[in-house]
Design a protein around this motif. Sequence first.
Motif, PDB file in Angstrom:
ATOM      1  N   ASN A 227       3.117   3.834  -1.187  1.00  0.00           N
ATOM      2  CA  ASN A 227       1.937   4.004  -2.038  1.00  0.00           C
ATOM      3  C   ASN A 227       1.528   2.618  -2.544  1.00  0.00           C
ATOM      4  O   ASN A 227       2.329   1.926  -3.171  1.00  0.00           O
ATOM      5  CB  ASN A 227       2.299   4.923  -3.206  1.00  0.00           C
ATOM      6  N   TYR A 228       0.304   2.209  -2.279  1.00  0.00           N
ATOM      7  CA  TYR A 228      -0.093   0.849  -2.611  1.00  0.00           C
ATOM      8  C   TYR A 228      -0.030   0.559  -4.110  1.00  0.00           C
ATOM      9  O   TYR A 228       0.150  -0.603  -4.529  1.00  0.00           O
ATOM     10  CB  TYR A 228      -1.510   0.559  -2.092  1.00  0.00           C
ATOM     11  N   SER A 253     -10.818   0.380  -2.215  1.00  0.00           N
ATOM     12  CA  SER A 253     -11.663  -0.590  -2.902  1.00  0.00           C
ATOM     13  C   SER A 253     -11.397  -2.002  -2.390  1.00  0.00           C
ATOM     14  O   SER A 253     -10.282  -2.314  -1.941  1.00  0.00           O
ATOM     15  CB  SER A 253     -11.426  -0.562  -4.418  1.00  0.00           C
ATOM     16  N   LYS A 254     -12.425  -2.843  -2.447  1.00  0.00           N
ATOM     17  CA  LYS A 254     -12.290  -4.234  -2.013  1.00  0.00           C
ATOM     18  C   LYS A 254     -11.272  -4.976  -2.865  1.00  0.00           C
ATOM     19  O   LYS A 254     -10.479  -5.782  -2.360  1.00  0.00           O
ATOM     20  CB  LYS A 254     -13.642  -4.937  -2.086  1.00  0.00           C
ATOM     21  N   LEU A 260      -3.854  -6.811  -1.670  1.00  0.00           N
ATOM     22  CA  LEU A 260      -2.834  -6.434  -0.702  1.00  0.00           C
ATOM     23  C   LEU A 260      -2.781  -7.392   0.481  1.00  0.00           C
ATOM     24  O   LEU A 260      -1.696  -7.733   0.975  1.00  0.00           O
ATOM     25  CB  LEU A 260      -3.093  -5.009  -0.213  1.00  0.00           C
ATOM     26  N   MET A 261      -3.935  -7.851   0.925  1.00  0.00           N
ATOM     27  CA  MET A 261      -3.949  -8.786   2.041  1.00  0.00           C
ATOM     28  C   MET A 261      -3.372 -10.137   1.636  1.00  0.00           C
ATOM     29  O   MET A 261      -2.687 -10.800   2.432  1.00  0.00           O
ATOM     30  CB  MET A 261      -5.367  -8.929   2.598  1.00  0.00           C
ATOM     31  N   ALA A 273     -14.137   3.889   6.190  1.00  0.00           N
ATOM     32  CA  ALA A 273     -13.951   2.972   7.304  1.00  0.00           C
ATOM     33  C   ALA A 273     -15.070   1.936   7.394  1.00  0.00           C
ATOM     34  O   ALA A 273     -15.158   1.215   8.369  1.00  0.00           O
ATOM     35  CB  ALA A 273     -13.855   3.747   8.612  1.00  0.00           C
ATOM     36  N   ASP A 274     -15.913   1.853   6.370  1.00  0.00           N
ATOM     37  CA  ASP A 274     -17.025   0.905   6.465  1.00  0.00           C
ATOM     38  C   ASP A 274     -17.244   0.115   5.191  1.00  0.00           C
ATOM     39  O   ASP A 274     -17.498  -1.096   5.235  1.00  0.00           O
ATOM     40  CB  ASP A 274     -18.316   1.640   6.820  1.00  0.00           C
ATOM     41  N   SER A 275     -17.154   0.736   4.019  1.00  0.00           N
ATOM     42  CA  SER A 275     -17.628   0.093   2.795  1.00  0.00           C
ATOM     43  C   SER A 275     -16.828  -1.147   2.433  1.00  0.00           C
ATOM     44  O   SER A 275     -17.389  -2.125   1.921  1.00  0.00           O
ATOM     45  CB  SER A 275     -17.602   1.079   1.626  1.00  0.00           C
ATOM     46  N   LEU A 276     -15.541  -1.153   2.691  1.00  0.00           N
ATOM     47  CA  LEU A 276     -14.755  -2.342   2.375  1.00  0.00           C
ATOM     48  C   LEU A 276     -15.150  -3.507   3.262  1.00  0.00           C
ATOM     49  O   LEU A 276     -15.145  -4.660   2.837  1.00  0.00           O
ATOM     50  CB  LEU A 276     -13.259  -2.051   2.519  1.00  0.00           C
TER      51      LEU A 276
END
Length: 282
Positions: A227-228, A253-254, A260-261, A273-276
Amino acid sequence: MKKKIILAWVLLLYVNGGCSKSVTPNPSSFSDSFIVIGHRGASAYAPEHTIISYQLAYELGADFIEIDLQMTKDGVLVAMHDNTVDRTTNGNGSVESHSVEELKRLDAGSWFNKNFPLYADSEYEFLTVPTLEEIFAYFGKEVNYYIETKSPDKYPDMEEKLIQLIRKNDLIEKVIIQSFSEKSLIQIHAAEPRIPLIQLLSYQSPAKITESDIIKWKEYAAGIGPNYQMIDKAYVKAARRAGLLVHPYTVNSKKDLDRLMKWGVTGVFTDFADSLSEEWKK
Protein backbone atom coordinates in the motif's frame (compact mmCIF):
# COMPACT_ATOMS: atom_id res chain seq x y z
CA MET A 1 -16.38 4.20 -26.20
CA LYS A 2 -15.49 7.68 -25.06
CA LYS A 3 -12.69 9.32 -27.02
CA LYS A 4 -12.32 12.40 -24.84
CA ILE A 5 -9.69 10.64 -22.75
CA ILE A 6 -6.78 10.52 -25.18
CA LEU A 7 -3.46 11.16 -23.46
CA ALA A 8 -1.32 8.14 -22.59
CA TRP A 9 1.28 7.75 -19.89
CA VAL A 10 4.66 9.26 -20.80
CA LEU A 11 6.47 7.24 -18.18
CA LEU A 12 6.27 3.88 -19.89
CA LEU A 13 9.97 3.71 -20.69
CA TYR A 14 11.21 5.44 -17.55
CA VAL A 15 14.16 3.50 -16.13
CA ASN A 16 15.29 3.79 -12.53
CA GLY A 17 19.02 4.30 -12.95
CA GLY A 18 21.42 2.15 -11.01
CA CYS A 19 18.83 -0.44 -9.98
CA SER A 20 19.79 -4.09 -10.03
CA LYS A 21 17.46 -6.81 -11.30
CA SER A 22 15.86 -9.42 -9.10
CA VAL A 23 17.77 -12.65 -8.61
CA THR A 24 15.02 -15.22 -8.13
CA PRO A 25 13.18 -15.39 -10.42
CA ASN A 26 15.02 -13.53 -13.17
CA PRO A 27 12.61 -13.29 -16.13
CA SER A 28 14.22 -12.09 -19.32
CA SER A 29 11.04 -10.41 -20.54
CA PHE A 30 10.74 -7.87 -17.70
CA SER A 31 13.32 -5.35 -16.58
CA ASP A 32 13.39 -2.61 -13.99
CA SER A 33 11.64 -0.22 -16.38
CA PHE A 34 8.90 1.77 -14.66
CA ILE A 35 5.52 0.23 -15.46
CA VAL A 36 1.97 1.52 -15.21
CA ILE A 37 -0.72 -1.00 -14.26
CA GLY A 38 -4.33 -0.25 -15.13
CA HIS A 39 -6.08 -1.03 -11.85
CA ARG A 40 -9.06 -3.24 -12.77
CA GLY A 41 -8.65 -1.75 -16.24
CA ALA A 42 -9.39 1.96 -16.56
CA SER A 43 -11.67 1.74 -13.56
CA ALA A 44 -12.05 5.50 -13.04
CA TYR A 45 -13.69 5.79 -16.46
CA ALA A 46 -15.43 2.48 -17.13
CA PRO A 47 -16.94 -0.45 -15.21
CA GLU A 48 -14.08 -2.34 -13.58
CA HIS A 49 -13.10 -5.78 -14.82
CA THR A 50 -14.96 -5.58 -18.11
CA ILE A 51 -13.51 -5.90 -21.60
CA ILE A 52 -14.32 -2.23 -22.23
CA SER A 53 -12.40 -1.18 -19.12
CA TYR A 54 -9.36 -3.24 -20.13
CA GLN A 55 -9.52 -1.93 -23.68
CA LEU A 56 -9.65 1.65 -22.47
CA ALA A 57 -6.67 1.12 -20.16
CA TYR A 58 -4.74 -0.25 -23.12
CA GLU A 59 -5.74 2.70 -25.33
CA LEU A 60 -4.61 5.12 -22.62
CA GLY A 61 -1.17 3.53 -22.58
CA ALA A 62 -1.11 1.32 -19.50
CA ASP A 63 1.71 -1.23 -19.65
CA PHE A 64 -0.40 -3.89 -17.94
CA ILE A 65 -4.07 -4.52 -17.34
CA GLU A 66 -4.82 -5.85 -13.86
CA ILE A 67 -7.18 -8.81 -13.54
CA ASP A 68 -8.54 -10.05 -10.20
CA LEU A 69 -9.57 -13.70 -10.35
CA GLN A 70 -12.52 -15.45 -8.80
CA MET A 71 -13.92 -18.89 -9.70
CA THR A 72 -17.47 -20.00 -10.50
CA LYS A 73 -19.12 -23.05 -8.99
CA ASP A 74 -18.42 -24.93 -12.23
CA GLY A 75 -14.70 -24.12 -12.02
CA VAL A 76 -14.36 -21.25 -14.53
CA LEU A 77 -11.93 -18.41 -13.80
CA VAL A 78 -13.63 -15.01 -14.09
CA ALA A 79 -12.55 -11.40 -13.62
CA MET A 80 -14.02 -9.88 -10.47
CA HIS A 81 -12.52 -8.21 -7.44
CA ASP A 82 -15.11 -9.01 -4.77
CA ASN A 83 -16.05 -12.45 -3.49
CA THR A 84 -19.67 -11.50 -4.19
CA VAL A 85 -21.40 -10.10 -7.27
CA ASP A 86 -23.45 -7.55 -5.31
CA ARG A 87 -21.36 -4.40 -5.83
CA THR A 88 -20.60 -4.64 -9.54
CA THR A 89 -23.62 -6.42 -10.99
CA ASN A 90 -27.39 -6.46 -10.57
CA GLY A 91 -27.16 -9.85 -8.90
CA ASN A 92 -26.38 -11.00 -5.39
CA GLY A 93 -24.52 -13.76 -3.64
CA SER A 94 -21.02 -15.17 -3.85
CA VAL A 95 -19.24 -15.72 -7.15
CA GLU A 96 -18.68 -19.37 -6.25
CA SER A 97 -22.44 -19.89 -5.87
CA HIS A 98 -23.00 -18.99 -9.54
CA SER A 99 -22.26 -21.03 -12.64
CA VAL A 100 -20.54 -19.16 -15.44
CA GLU A 101 -23.82 -19.26 -17.38
CA GLU A 102 -25.60 -17.60 -14.46
CA LEU A 103 -22.90 -14.94 -14.18
CA LYS A 104 -23.21 -14.20 -17.87
CA ARG A 105 -26.85 -13.26 -17.39
CA LEU A 106 -25.94 -10.48 -14.94
CA ASP A 107 -25.58 -6.80 -15.87
CA ALA A 108 -21.99 -5.86 -15.00
CA GLY A 109 -22.02 -2.28 -16.29
CA SER A 110 -25.14 -0.27 -15.41
CA TRP A 111 -24.04 0.14 -11.78
CA PHE A 112 -21.16 2.30 -13.00
CA ASN A 113 -23.44 4.73 -14.81
CA LYS A 114 -25.48 5.19 -11.64
CA ASN A 115 -22.46 5.67 -9.38
CA PHE A 116 -20.32 7.74 -11.75
CA PRO A 117 -22.66 9.84 -13.92
CA LEU A 118 -19.79 12.06 -15.15
CA TYR A 119 -18.45 9.10 -17.12
CA ALA A 120 -21.73 7.31 -17.79
CA ASP A 121 -22.10 5.77 -21.23
CA SER A 122 -24.93 3.78 -22.78
CA GLU A 123 -22.32 1.27 -23.99
CA TYR A 124 -21.77 0.28 -20.36
CA GLU A 125 -25.30 -1.02 -19.90
CA PHE A 126 -25.61 -4.80 -19.74
CA LEU A 127 -21.91 -5.55 -20.01
CA THR A 128 -21.07 -9.08 -18.95
CA VAL A 129 -18.57 -10.56 -16.52
CA PRO A 130 -15.65 -11.81 -18.65
CA THR A 131 -13.94 -15.15 -18.14
CA LEU A 132 -10.17 -15.18 -18.14
CA GLU A 133 -10.21 -17.30 -21.26
CA GLU A 134 -12.36 -14.68 -23.02
CA ILE A 135 -9.95 -11.92 -21.98
CA PHE A 136 -6.99 -13.88 -23.34
CA ALA A 137 -8.87 -14.60 -26.57
CA TYR A 138 -9.83 -10.94 -27.01
CA PHE A 139 -6.42 -9.35 -26.39
CA GLY A 140 -4.01 -12.19 -27.11
CA LYS A 141 -0.42 -10.98 -26.99
CA GLU A 142 -1.39 -7.38 -27.66
CA VAL A 143 -1.36 -6.51 -23.95
CA ASN A 144 0.47 -7.52 -20.79
CA TYR A 145 -1.52 -9.08 -17.95
CA TYR A 146 -1.07 -8.43 -14.23
CA ILE A 147 -3.16 -11.15 -12.59
CA GLU A 148 -4.11 -11.52 -8.93
CA THR A 149 -5.08 -14.85 -7.42
CA LYS A 150 -7.77 -14.27 -4.81
CA SER A 151 -9.22 -16.56 -2.13
CA PRO A 152 -6.78 -19.43 -2.81
CA ASP A 153 -8.05 -21.42 0.17
CA LYS A 154 -11.56 -21.22 -1.28
CA TYR A 155 -10.35 -22.15 -4.77
CA PRO A 156 -7.58 -24.76 -4.25
CA ASP A 157 -7.17 -25.47 -7.97
CA MET A 158 -7.12 -21.82 -9.10
CA GLU A 159 -3.35 -21.76 -9.61
CA GLU A 160 -3.35 -24.92 -11.72
CA LYS A 161 -6.18 -23.67 -13.93
CA LEU A 162 -4.49 -20.28 -14.30
CA ILE A 163 -1.17 -21.75 -15.38
CA GLN A 164 -2.91 -24.08 -17.82
CA LEU A 165 -4.67 -21.13 -19.48
CA ILE A 166 -1.48 -19.09 -19.64
CA ARG A 167 0.38 -21.96 -21.28
CA LYS A 168 -2.51 -22.75 -23.63
CA ASN A 169 -2.44 -19.18 -24.92
CA ASP A 170 1.38 -18.98 -24.98
CA LEU A 171 1.41 -15.99 -22.63
CA ILE A 172 4.20 -16.91 -20.20
CA GLU A 173 6.20 -13.84 -21.23
CA LYS A 174 3.17 -11.53 -21.09
CA VAL A 175 2.13 -12.14 -17.48
CA ILE A 176 2.96 -11.05 -13.95
CA ILE A 177 1.05 -12.71 -11.10
CA GLN A 178 0.43 -11.20 -7.68
CA SER A 179 -1.29 -12.35 -4.52
CA PHE A 180 -1.64 -11.59 -0.84
CA SER A 181 -1.28 -15.36 -0.37
CA GLU A 182 2.30 -16.49 0.06
CA LYS A 183 1.07 -20.08 -0.35
CA SER A 184 -0.49 -19.28 -3.73
CA LEU A 185 2.67 -17.64 -5.05
CA ILE A 186 4.95 -20.42 -3.84
CA GLN A 187 2.70 -22.95 -5.58
CA ILE A 188 2.83 -20.98 -8.84
CA HIS A 189 6.60 -20.52 -8.63
CA ALA A 190 7.10 -24.25 -8.15
CA ALA A 191 4.90 -25.06 -11.15
CA GLU A 192 6.08 -22.30 -13.49
CA PRO A 193 9.23 -20.44 -12.30
CA ARG A 194 9.40 -18.34 -15.49
CA ILE A 195 6.46 -16.18 -14.39
CA PRO A 196 7.48 -13.14 -12.28
CA LEU A 197 5.55 -12.99 -9.02
CA ILE A 198 4.70 -10.07 -6.75
CA GLN A 199 3.95 -10.50 -3.05
CA LEU A 200 1.08 -8.18 -2.14
CA LEU A 201 1.32 -6.60 1.32
CA SER A 202 -1.55 -5.10 3.32
CA TYR A 203 0.16 -3.03 5.98
CA GLN A 204 -2.15 -1.30 8.41
CA SER A 205 0.59 0.86 9.94
CA PRO A 206 3.84 2.35 8.62
CA ALA A 207 5.66 -0.54 7.01
CA LYS A 208 8.91 -2.04 8.18
CA ILE A 209 11.12 -4.22 6.05
CA THR A 210 13.48 -6.76 7.57
CA GLU A 211 16.28 -8.91 6.23
CA SER A 212 14.25 -12.02 7.00
CA ASP A 213 11.35 -10.61 4.95
CA ILE A 214 13.65 -10.03 2.00
CA ILE A 215 15.21 -13.49 2.19
CA LYS A 216 11.77 -15.10 2.33
CA TRP A 217 10.27 -13.08 -0.54
CA LYS A 218 13.22 -13.64 -2.86
CA GLU A 219 12.81 -17.39 -2.65
CA TYR A 220 9.77 -17.12 -4.91
CA ALA A 221 9.01 -13.49 -5.84
CA ALA A 222 10.49 -10.86 -8.11
CA GLY A 223 9.02 -8.02 -6.08
CA ILE A 224 6.47 -6.66 -3.64
CA GLY A 225 3.21 -4.73 -3.89
CA PRO A 226 2.67 -2.58 -0.78
CA ASN A 227 0.00 0.00 0.00
CA TYR A 228 1.68 3.22 -1.11
CA GLN A 229 0.38 5.10 1.94
CA MET A 230 2.24 2.79 4.31
CA ILE A 231 5.77 2.99 2.87
CA ASP A 232 8.56 5.55 2.98
CA LYS A 233 11.84 6.26 1.21
CA ALA A 234 13.86 3.97 3.47
CA TYR A 235 11.46 1.09 2.83
CA VAL A 236 11.70 1.45 -0.95
CA LYS A 237 15.49 1.87 -0.79
CA ALA A 238 15.90 -1.33 1.22
CA ALA A 239 13.69 -3.31 -1.16
CA ARG A 240 15.43 -1.98 -4.25
CA ARG A 241 18.90 -2.56 -2.78
CA ALA A 242 17.87 -6.19 -2.34
CA GLY A 243 16.84 -6.39 -6.01
CA LEU A 244 13.09 -6.47 -5.42
CA LEU A 245 10.68 -4.69 -7.73
CA VAL A 246 8.29 -2.35 -5.87
CA HIS A 247 4.78 -1.84 -7.32
CA PRO A 248 2.62 0.15 -4.85
CA TYR A 249 -1.17 0.37 -5.08
CA THR A 250 -3.29 2.46 -5.83
CA VAL A 251 -1.75 5.79 -6.91
CA ASN A 252 -4.14 8.41 -8.29
CA SER A 253 -2.41 11.78 -7.90
CA LYS A 254 0.65 13.47 -9.40
CA LYS A 255 1.89 14.46 -5.95
CA ASP A 256 1.98 10.86 -4.79
CA LEU A 257 3.48 9.69 -8.09
CA ASP A 258 6.28 12.27 -7.89
CA ARG A 259 7.18 11.23 -4.36
CA LEU A 260 7.14 7.52 -5.10
CA MET A 261 9.24 7.86 -8.22
CA LYS A 262 11.83 9.91 -6.34
CA TRP A 263 11.97 7.09 -3.83
CA GLY A 264 12.66 4.61 -6.64
CA VAL A 265 9.53 2.50 -7.07
CA THR A 266 9.43 0.50 -10.29
CA GLY A 267 5.72 0.75 -11.09
CA VAL A 268 2.32 1.83 -9.80
CA PHE A 269 -1.29 0.73 -9.96
CA THR A 270 -3.70 3.49 -10.89
CA ASP A 271 -7.40 3.98 -11.65
CA PHE A 272 -6.46 6.84 -14.00
CA ALA A 273 -4.36 5.79 -16.98
CA ASP A 274 -4.15 9.32 -18.37
CA SER A 275 -4.50 12.19 -15.89
CA LEU A 276 -1.18 11.71 -14.14
CA SER A 277 0.64 11.74 -17.45
CA GLU A 278 -1.01 15.05 -18.33
CA GLU A 279 0.36 16.52 -15.10
CA TRP A 280 3.77 14.93 -15.60
CA LYS A 281 4.17 16.50 -19.05
CA LYS A 282 3.59 20.03 -17.75
